[in-house]
Design a protein around this motif. Structure first.
Motif, mmCIF file in Angstrom:
data_model
loop_
_atom_site.group_PDB
_atom_site.id
_atom_site.type_symbol
_atom_site.label_atom_id
_atom_site.label_comp_id
_atom_site.label_asym_id
_atom_site.label_seq_id
_atom_site.Cartn_x
_atom_site.Cartn_y
_atom_site.Cartn_z
ATOM 1 N N GLY A 114 5.006 12.630 9.810
ATOM 2 C CA GLY A 114 5.836 11.550 10.352
ATOM 3 C C GLY A 114 5.038 10.282 10.576
ATOM 4 O O GLY A 114 5.438 9.196 10.153
ATOM 5 N N ASP A 115 3.873 10.437 11.226
ATOM 6 C CA ASP A 115 3.010 9.280 11.494
ATOM 7 C C ASP A 115 2.534 8.633 10.207
ATOM 8 O O ASP A 115 2.496 7.412 10.085
ATOM 9 C CB ASP A 115 1.773 9.721 12.297
ATOM 10 N N ARG A 116 2.142 9.493 9.263
ATOM 11 C CA ARG A 116 1.599 8.965 8.006
ATOM 12 C C ARG A 116 2.682 8.247 7.205
ATOM 13 O O ARG A 116 2.403 7.238 6.560
ATOM 14 C CB ARG A 116 0.992 10.115 7.194
ATOM 15 N N LEU A 117 3.894 8.764 7.254
ATOM 16 C CA LEU A 117 4.996 8.102 6.548
ATOM 17 C C LEU A 117 5.263 6.731 7.177
ATOM 18 O O LEU A 117 5.482 5.742 6.480
ATOM 19 C CB LEU A 117 6.261 8.964 6.588
ATOM 20 N N ARG A 118 5.198 6.657 8.507
ATOM 21 C CA ARG A 118 5.362 5.364 9.180
ATOM 22 C C ARG A 118 4.307 4.371 8.704
ATOM 23 O O ARG A 118 4.590 3.201 8.534
ATOM 24 C CB ARG A 118 5.295 5.531 10.710
ATOM 25 N N GLY A 119 3.076 4.883 8.500
ATOM 26 C CA GLY A 119 2.002 4.019 8.006
ATOM 27 C C GLY A 119 2.307 3.470 6.619
ATOM 28 O O GLY A 119 2.114 2.288 6.349
ATOM 29 N N VAL A 120 2.814 4.332 5.745
ATOM 30 C CA VAL A 120 3.165 3.909 4.386
ATOM 31 C C VAL A 120 4.276 2.857 4.436
ATOM 32 O O VAL A 120 4.209 1.822 3.768
ATOM 33 C CB VAL A 120 3.611 5.118 3.527
ATOM 34 N N LEU A 121 5.297 3.121 5.255
ATOM 35 C CA LEU A 121 6.416 2.175 5.362
ATOM 36 C C LEU A 121 5.930 0.827 5.875
ATOM 37 O O LEU A 121 6.376 -0.227 5.420
ATOM 38 C CB LEU A 121 7.503 2.738 6.284
ATOM 39 N N HIS A 122 5.003 0.869 6.818
ATOM 40 C CA HIS A 122 4.488 -0.383 7.374
ATOM 41 C C HIS A 122 3.768 -1.209 6.300
ATOM 42 O O HIS A 122 3.909 -2.429 6.246
ATOM 43 C CB HIS A 122 3.553 -0.090 8.552
ATOM 44 N N VAL A 123 3.013 -0.517 5.444
ATOM 45 C CA VAL A 123 2.310 -1.232 4.367
ATOM 46 C C VAL A 123 3.320 -1.905 3.426
ATOM 47 O O VAL A 123 3.172 -3.079 3.079
ATOM 48 C CB VAL A 123 1.389 -0.263 3.584
ATOM 49 N N LEU A 124 4.366 -1.192 3.050
ATOM 50 C CA LEU A 124 5.373 -1.788 2.162
ATOM 51 C C LEU A 124 6.083 -2.955 2.857
ATOM 52 O O LEU A 124 6.395 -3.978 2.235
ATOM 53 C CB LEU A 124 6.402 -0.733 1.731
ATOM 54 N N TYR A 125 6.313 -2.798 4.159
ATOM 55 C CA TYR A 125 6.936 -3.864 4.961
ATOM 56 C C TYR A 125 6.043 -5.112 4.979
ATOM 57 O O TYR A 125 6.517 -6.236 4.839
ATOM 58 C CB TYR A 125 7.148 -3.309 6.374
ATOM 59 N N LEU A 126 4.723 -4.909 5.121
ATOM 60 C CA LEU A 126 3.781 -6.035 5.116
ATOM 61 C C LEU A 126 3.796 -6.761 3.772
ATOM 62 O O LEU A 126 3.773 -7.986 3.718
ATOM 63 C CB LEU A 126 2.352 -5.549 5.397
ATOM 64 N N VAL A 127 3.814 -5.978 2.683
ATOM 65 C CA VAL A 127 3.834 -6.583 1.349
ATOM 66 C C VAL A 127 5.099 -7.441 1.199
ATOM 67 O O VAL A 127 5.057 -8.581 0.752
ATOM 68 C CB VAL A 127 3.791 -5.505 0.241
#
Lengths: 120, 407
Positions: free
Chosen positions: B171-184
């Motif tokens: 769950g935490d790691r998926l949030r991290g991935v989503l955050h990166v895509l959100y930043l891009v």
């Protein structure tokens, strides 16, 4: 040859002294100019800076680098933005600066950016 | 002959699959990444003239594996064992989708800083070249090359293996991935610096990666929510600036130039997630974007609905930016003075004091309240603070407009 064209002044004095129509014209002028320079293959960079009121200065104090707020120089003298152009010769750089100055009515500084020594 | 754009699309689709297969097979993410980049380059050169091979994925995998072997051969005999194993063919039938997902988690590993996660994701999963990434973020190519190289070293040093995260941390790691895509996406949508308001190369890439992630993790509501948010926001792209690159605010946009197919897709995605698990911040933001997108005019926007959504967002994921946006909704529902009162609670927040956004929103609410001199001052202060040229000009224009109104 590469040249840097430097523009001076600040936002506050610009918008206080100018009308809405003038600012609209200025935006169009800058957009068209940059598009022309890009099409001619002369544009290396066109950079607008955040206002000089946001500037910080880093100095050595007691042997340590210390940042402090502002240069607080006369705002008319602070750099507002610059172009770096790769043009045929100095005459062309001066002509482009002339086009900007004719619009803004403010002075511009034009200086050569020497390339490095040729590869041996 | 296959057109270059089609080859590029194909290469970028295959890049994470090939890298994933190699990294799973050999470990050594760093060396595999280099080898895949070289194989992509070789393909770009060769396929254009010779045509695309029958099995392009196998072609890339073979060429990249050979590069790896060459690399190891040139090192020394102590590598001989690895070399022997590298000559075994990579099983081509391996689940490419699982490898891509594992790769995405690896690139967004928490041992990396957010800018490194972004750069590595764009290169390893997005298949962008270092030059393209550097250009998109307006940094010199050497700087970006360093950042990517350090990121790969960090992954190596941290001893991260090429495997899916454990279930407990998924769950935490998926949030991290989503955050990166959100930043891009955000950097593309509102460039924090430079001459252009938006960089469609970055928004396009963020959407492409979000679609990829959505296909890999279809059951995750947050993934669908983020993709919906991107689509519902990107739908307004053409209306956001005029022919001279000047900003047009939402209230003044020509709504007929919004992309209604993207809006429909975003709304459908969002609707499908509702009632299936908890509603997270991406879904809430997507819902707010959907209310704006579905309004036929600014006047007919359902502001009470938007405010209700911001209230939930404020309770579940509070942040100064949420408060800032909520203040606009409060102003539209309860009047500008109520919005200004809420903004007052942000004055002590250092995170916002440094940016132009608080001043810009306060200027807008003061303008709504008819206090033109104070509005002018706020717009001017905001113009002085922003590093984005289009924003600087837009705010200077607003300042001049309210100055004219007060005359």
């Amino acid at each position: 040859m590469k040249y840097i064209l430097m523009m001076f002044g600040d936002q506050a004095s610009m918008t206080q002294a100018r009308s809405v129509d003038w600012i609209r014209e200025m935006i169009r002028f800058m957009h068209t100019l940059n598009a022309d320079l890009e099409a001619a293959g002369e544009l290396v960079a066109a950079i607008g800076l955040a206002d000089a009121s946001q500037a910080k200065t880093v100095r050595i104090i007691d042997g340590m680098p210390v940042p402090s707020d502002g240069p607080f120089a006369e705002s008319k003298e602070s750099l507002a933005g610059y172009w770096i152009l790769d043009v045929e010769d100095e005459a062309r750089a001066l002509a482009i600066a002339g086009r900007v100055v004719a619009f803004t009515q403010g002075a511009m500084e034009v200086r050569a950016v020497p390339d490095g020594p040729p590869d041996l | 002959m296959t057109p270059p754009a089609a080859i590029e699309d194909l290469l970028r689709e295959l890049a994470p699959q090939v890298l994933g297969a190699l990294a799973r097979r050999y470990g050594q993410f760093n060396a595999c990444e280099d080898a895949v980049q070289e194989a992509l380059l070789a393909a770009a050169l060769q396929w254009g003239t010779d045509g695309v091979p029958d099995n392009p994925r196998a072609w890339l995998t073979t060429v990249a594996s050979r590069r790896l072997v060459d690399e190891w051969r040139s090192e020394s005999a102590r590598r001989r064992r690895e070399e022997a194993s590298a000559l075994d063919p990579v099983p081509a039938e391996a689940a490419a989708s699982d490898d891509t997902l594992t790769l995405l988690f690896l690139c967004c590993h928490p041992s990396l800083s957010p800018p490194s996660q972004v750069a590595l994701t764009l290169r390893a999963v997005g298949g962008l070249t270092t030059t393209e990434i550097a250009k998109a973020f307006l940094v010199p190519e050497a700087t970006m090359a360093q950042r990517i190289s350090r990121a790969k070293q960090t992954i190596k040093a941290a001893g991260v293996s090429f495997a899916m995260p454990a279930a407990a941390e998924l769950g935490d790691r998926l949030r991290g991935v989503l955050h990166v895509l959100y930043l891009v996406f955000n950097e593309g949508y509102t460039s924090s610096a430079g001459a252009d308001l938006q960089r469609t190369d970055l928004t396009g890439e963020a959407i492409r990666l979000a679609r990829l992630l959505r296909a890999l993790a279809p059951a995750e509501g947050a993934v669908a929510g983020l993709l919906a948010l991107m689509l519902l926001t990107d739908a307004r792209r053409a209306a956001r600036s005029d022919e001279y690159g000047s900003i047009i605010p939402l209230t003044e946009q020509d709504r007929s130039s919004w992309q209604h197919d993207l809006i429909a897709e975003g709304v459908a995605l969002l609707t499908a997630t509702l009632g299936r698990g908890p509603v997270g911040p991406y879904q809430l933001q997507a819902a707010i974007a959907a209310v704006h997108d579905e309004a036929v005019s600014d006047a007919e926007t359902d502001w009470p609905q938007i405010l209700a959504l911001y209230d939930v967002l404020d309770r579940t994921s509070p942040s100064p930016i949420v408060t800032l946006n909520r203040a606009v909704a409060v102003a539209r529902v309860h009047g500008p003075r109520a919005g200004l009162a809420l903004l007052g609670t942000l004055d002590a927040d250092d995170r916002l004091a440094q940016t132009h956004r608080l001043d810009a929103v306060r200027g807008h609410l003061l303008e709504l309240a008819g206090d033109f001199p104070a509005a002018r001052e706020c717009y001017q202060r905001a113009a002085n603070k922003t590093g984005s040229m289009p924003e600087q000009r837009y705010l200077a224009l607003r300042a001049a407009q309210v100055a004219q109104s007060s005359e």
